[in-house]
Design an enzyme around this catalytic site. Structure first.
Site: not given
Ligand code: PNW
Length: 488
Positions: A95, A140, A185, A325, A327, A395
């Site tokens: 991707r 992006h 996002e 996406n 995390y 992601e």
């Molecule tokens: C994503 N949060 O952003 C983006 O799509 C990527 O470009 C970035 O590098 C990656 O995650 C890691 O940060 C995020 O605050 C921005 O939870 C903020 C958050 C999570 C993902």
């Protein structure tokens, strides 16, 4: 005799346990990157300035160590090595995103850059030669500065500008690219820009700007989807959606469940309801809260711009899968009087404060706490709210500082992938693929080069930007080879 039986029995148990760790046939593994974070070549050839170029040059204090993406991983020149890495890992797909102002230097479709076209054709063809599917993100976060000067995502005309850009992209690449993400996002760049002022172009306007951006983003996504449907789908049979950033919200105490649901609707529903729900439009609870707040503040109408019936129909159903996406997670409770509330601590808009469990380990990024179950809960919630559909995790990843013995990253991948397996096998979730963020260490926005998410380490002090596999790259490679989490 007894012991033979026992051996056989334990063998069977082990075999079943192993099978439990296998991914379904056809499940796809990939890794991701984004143009501004890896390409560099910020002014190479006829590429024009975008909002991140402008932001890092004009307001460097927003970025750790005053870093920028002028060179980043230099993938503009080193794309062959990137493809080699994707092949080393055995990825099924890679991707990456297209830099709008590299392809269309004016932002508009009047001029298409030859070098821009060549660059992305090289990447796409290079991947396909190795049997790796390209998964392409159109946007992006790197809006051409020329369009920002005309109001960017707050100008409703951006819906047409994005549509024109999407048509150019589809007409040149859709013969070979079958899986698309229109916009990555919107939460990160609408709220990140207007509610917090920390993302390019750094305009702080939380009451009006954020919601204008929200509406225009959803319409722009739908425009690109409709263009694909009308002009390209029959010929190319691709799949499209937008990608949402999903932080999973659990209640702090059982009494906070309603509040947690409001947080989900505000942070996820605001970007999903219009596209994926049966009714379309804004989530009712979000509509209500912002209307009330606008009234209290003295606005003549809600600062969340209403959709017309036509707009609701235009956006509704514009997806072929849901791009997740994900995390991290948070526990939510009502903020107390006077409690400091900013983006790291809660949602001031809905009076929510965040907590995390003490045993949720923190990654290098200040916002990333490890809670693997959150991913499964998040996707279950999406299915419950919007119905059964195909999900692709587009992601997921873990940040550390420099170093290549990244056992914590391996642990993170293992635990989150286990939750995906449970989701598939126990809940019957239709999760079709997984994307590791990220192929290599890169420009991590406000964190500069400090938070590293890569499977490959990049030496940012060498002109060659030398890439070397971390332990997690070896792990991911084995996992893909075996199509199983049963990796020693
Ligand atoms: C994503 N949060 O952003 C983006 O799509 C990527 O470009 C970035 O590098 C990656 O995650 C890691 O940060 C995020 O605050 C921005 O939870 C903020 C958050 C999570 C993902």
């Amino acid at each position: 005799m007894f012991s033979t039986k026992l051996v056989l029995f334990s063998f069977l148990v082990a075999a079943v346990a192993c099978e439990e760790l296998d991914f379904p046939p056809g499940f796809q593994f990939g890794a991701a990157s984004a143009a501004y974070q890896v390409e560099g070549g910020w002014n190479a050839s006829d590429k024009a300035e975008n909002i991140w170029d402008r932001f890092v040059h004009d307001k460097p204090h927003f970025i750790a160590d005053l870093a920028n993406g002028d060179v980043a991983c230099d993938s503009y020149h080193l794309w062959r090595r990137d493809i080699e890495m994707a092949a080393e890992l055995g990825l099924h797909f890679y991707r990456f995103s297209i830099a709008w102002s590299r392809l269309l230097p004016n932002g508009f479709a009047d001029k298409i850059s030859e070098d821009g076209l060549n660059y992305y054709n090289n990447v796409i063809d290079g991947l396909l030669e190795k049997g790796i599917q390209p998964m392409v993100t159109l946007y992006h976060w790197d809006l051409p500065q020329s369009l920002q000067d005309l109001g960017g995502w707050t100008n409703p005309l951006i819906v047409d500008w994005f549509g024109d850009y999407a048509r150019v992209v589809f007409s040149h690449f859709a013969d070979r690219v079958k899986i698309w993400i229109t916009i990555n996002e919107p939460l990160s760049f609408c709220d990140g820009t207007y509610s917090y002022g920390t993302n390019a172009p750094g305009i702080y306007d939380p009451e009006v700007g954020t919601y204008l951006c929200n509406k225009n983003v959803l319409l722009a996504h739908a425009k690109a989807y409709r263009i694909y449907d009308k002009e390209f789908r029959e010929m190319y049979q691709g799949e499209l959606t937008l990608a949402n950033h999903l932080m999973w919200y659990e209640p702090f105490t059982p009494e906070d469940e309603e509040l947690a649901e409001t947080a989900r609707q505000y942070m996820v529903g605001r970007y999903s309801h219009a596209v994926y729900s049966k009714e379309g439009g804004w989530p009712p609870v979000v509509e209500k809260i912002i209307a009330e707040e606008s009234k209290t503040k003295g606005y003549s109408k809600s600062t969340l711009p209403a959709f017309t019936d036509e707009e609701i129909e235009f956006i509704r159903g514009t997806f072929d899968y849901y791009a997740v996406n994900h995390y991290t997670s948070r526990l939510t409770r009502l903020a107390e009087e006077g409690e400091v509330r900013d983006m790291t601590q809660g949602l001031p808009e809905i009076n929510v404060t965040y907590e995390v469990q003490p045993d949720w380990k923190r990654a290098h990024s200040s916002w990333l706490f490890v809670y693997p179950e959150g991913l499964r809960n998040q996707i279950l919630w999406l299915r419950e709210r919007y119905g059964d559909m195909k999900f692709i995790v587009t992601e997921n990843g873990y940040s550390s500082s420099t170093g290549s013995q990244d056992t914590e990253r391996i642990e993170y991948y293992k635990e989150y992938l286990k939750q995906i397996l449970l989701g598939i096998k126990e809940d019957g979730l239709n999760i079709a693929g997984y994307t590791a963020w990220t192929l290599m260490d890169n420009f991590e926005w406000g964190d500069g080069y400090n938070s590293r998410f890569g499977l490959y380490q990049v030496d940012f002090t060498s002109p060659e930007r030398t890439r070397t596999p971390k332990a997690s790259a070896e792990f991911y490679k084995k996992l893909i080879q075996r199509h199983s989490l049963n990796v020693d």
